[in-house]
Every structure is written in structure tokens, then in C-alpha cells.
Design a protein around this motif. Structure first.
Motif, PDB file in Angstrom:
ATOM      1  N   LEU A  25      19.463  10.292  -7.422  1.00  0.00           N
ATOM      2  CA  LEU A  25      19.124  10.036  -6.022  1.00  0.00           C
ATOM      3  C   LEU A  25      18.497   8.664  -5.817  1.00  0.00           C
ATOM      4  N   PHE A  26      17.566   8.274  -6.635  1.00  0.00           N
ATOM      5  CA  PHE A  26      16.886   6.994  -6.451  1.00  0.00           C
ATOM      6  C   PHE A  26      17.836   5.802  -6.605  1.00  0.00           C
ATOM      7  N   PRO A  27      18.629   5.735  -7.678  1.00  0.00           N
ATOM      8  CA  PRO A  27      19.581   4.612  -7.767  1.00  0.00           C
ATOM      9  C   PRO A  27      20.608   4.608  -6.633  1.00  0.00           C
ATOM     10  N   LEU A  28      21.030   5.773  -6.214  1.00  0.00           N
ATOM     11  CA  LEU A  28      21.974   5.875  -5.106  1.00  0.00           C
ATOM     12  C   LEU A  28      21.329   5.402  -3.805  1.00  0.00           C
ATOM     13  N   PHE A  34      20.770  -1.523  -0.113  1.00  0.00           N
ATOM     14  CA  PHE A  34      21.322  -2.867  -0.252  1.00  0.00           C
ATOM     15  C   PHE A  34      22.591  -3.044   0.583  1.00  0.00           C
ATOM     16  N   TYR A  35      23.393  -2.001   0.682  1.00  0.00           N
ATOM     17  CA  TYR A  35      24.601  -2.089   1.501  1.00  0.00           C
ATOM     18  C   TYR A  35      24.236  -2.347   2.958  1.00  0.00           C
ATOM     19  N   LEU A  39      25.017  -6.390   2.528  1.00  0.00           N
ATOM     20  CA  LEU A  39      26.470  -6.483   2.516  1.00  0.00           C
ATOM     21  C   LEU A  39      27.086  -6.278   3.897  1.00  0.00           C
ATOM     22  N   ARG A  40      26.657  -5.279   4.613  1.00  0.00           N
ATOM     23  CA  ARG A  40      27.244  -4.982   5.918  1.00  0.00           C
ATOM     24  C   ARG A  40      26.992  -6.104   6.925  1.00  0.00           C
ATOM     25  N   PRO A  41      25.759  -6.600   7.089  1.00  0.00           N
ATOM     26  CA  PRO A  41      25.551  -7.702   8.038  1.00  0.00           C
ATOM     27  C   PRO A  41      26.306  -8.975   7.652  1.00  0.00           C
ATOM     28  N   GLN A  42      26.412  -9.243   6.369  1.00  0.00           N
ATOM     29  CA  GLN A  42      27.118 -10.442   5.923  1.00  0.00           C
ATOM     30  C   GLN A  42      28.604 -10.348   6.259  1.00  0.00           C
ATOM     31  N   SER A  43      29.203  -9.212   6.047  1.00  0.00           N
ATOM     32  CA  SER A  43      30.621  -9.064   6.368  1.00  0.00           C
ATOM     33  C   SER A  43      30.838  -9.090   7.879  1.00  0.00           C
TER      34      SER A  43
END
Length: 118
Positions: A25-28, A34-35, A39-43
Motif C-alpha cells: 500500500l505505501f509504495p503504491l 507522484f502521478y 506526471l499528469r500536470p506536465q502532460s
């Protein structure tokens, strides 16, 4: 002294359980964070810039990545010819255009600069 070592060796190691869903759960959660934060705002910004460059036309007033304000005189698939002052042109790559300015910005700036000349 040897009786301490034999006791330590005699103690059986505790059986470790394989990490289940709780261990993932924690790594997920970090990946999801981070997404949505990076990643989402950059795309999204890249998509908006691509659309802006696609609808750019002759006569548009633009600012380059270097901060140069100019008026688009000619453009093709890869390059844009920009008038930066009267009869002074530069050619830049289309990707170096950062923003399209409102109409009248270029004229107002050139008028302001020409009135301040000694």
C-alpha cells in the motif's frame, strides 16, 4: 563463554511472513501521489502547448523561450519567422514559442520603446 554462543545458535529464528497487500500500500500510494503531482500536470501542459502551436497563425504576437517579443511574419512546419522590430526578423524553432500574447501587445511595446529613444 561458549554457553552464550550455543544459546544464541539454539534459538530458532522467528518465521517471517511474506508481505501481503499491506506491504504494497505505501509504495503504491507514493506512485499515485507522484502521478497526480508531477506526471499528469506536465502532460497536460505539453498538450496545451501543442494545441497552441497548432493554431498559431501569421500576425500572431508571440514570446519566445528567450523572452523575445515579436510578430509572426511567416511560419512552416518547423520554423517561425518573427519580426522583432521594423525590418528586423529572426527565425526560431516552433517549439521555442512559449506563449501567444493578446493583440496589440507588440505594437504597444514598440511604440513605447520608440518614444523613449534619445
Amino acid at each position: 563463554m561458549s554457553f552464550f554462543i550455543s544459546d544464541a545458535m539454539a534459538a530458532a529464528p522467528a518465521a517471517q511472513q511474506a508481505p501481503g497487500i499491506e506491504g504494497m500500500l505505501f509504495p503504491l500510494a507514493i506512485l499515485v501521489f507522484f502521478y497526480f503531482m508531477f506526471l499528469r500536470p506536465q502532460s497536460k501542459r505539453a498538450k496545451e502547448k501543442k494545441e497552441m502551436l497548432a493554431k498559431m497563425q501569421k500576425g500572431a504576437e508571440v514570446v519566445t523561450a528567450g523572452g523575445i517579443l515579436g510578430k509572426v511574419v511567416d511560419l512552416d512546419e518547423n520554423f517561425v519567422k518573427i519580426e522583432v522590430s521594423e525590418n528586423t526578423f529572426i527565425q526560431v524553432q516552433r517549439q521555442s514559442i512559449e506563449s501567444i500574447m493578446p493583440k496589440g501587445t507588440y505594437k504597444a511595446i514598440t511604440k513605447k520603446i520608440s518614444t523613449n529613444k534619445p
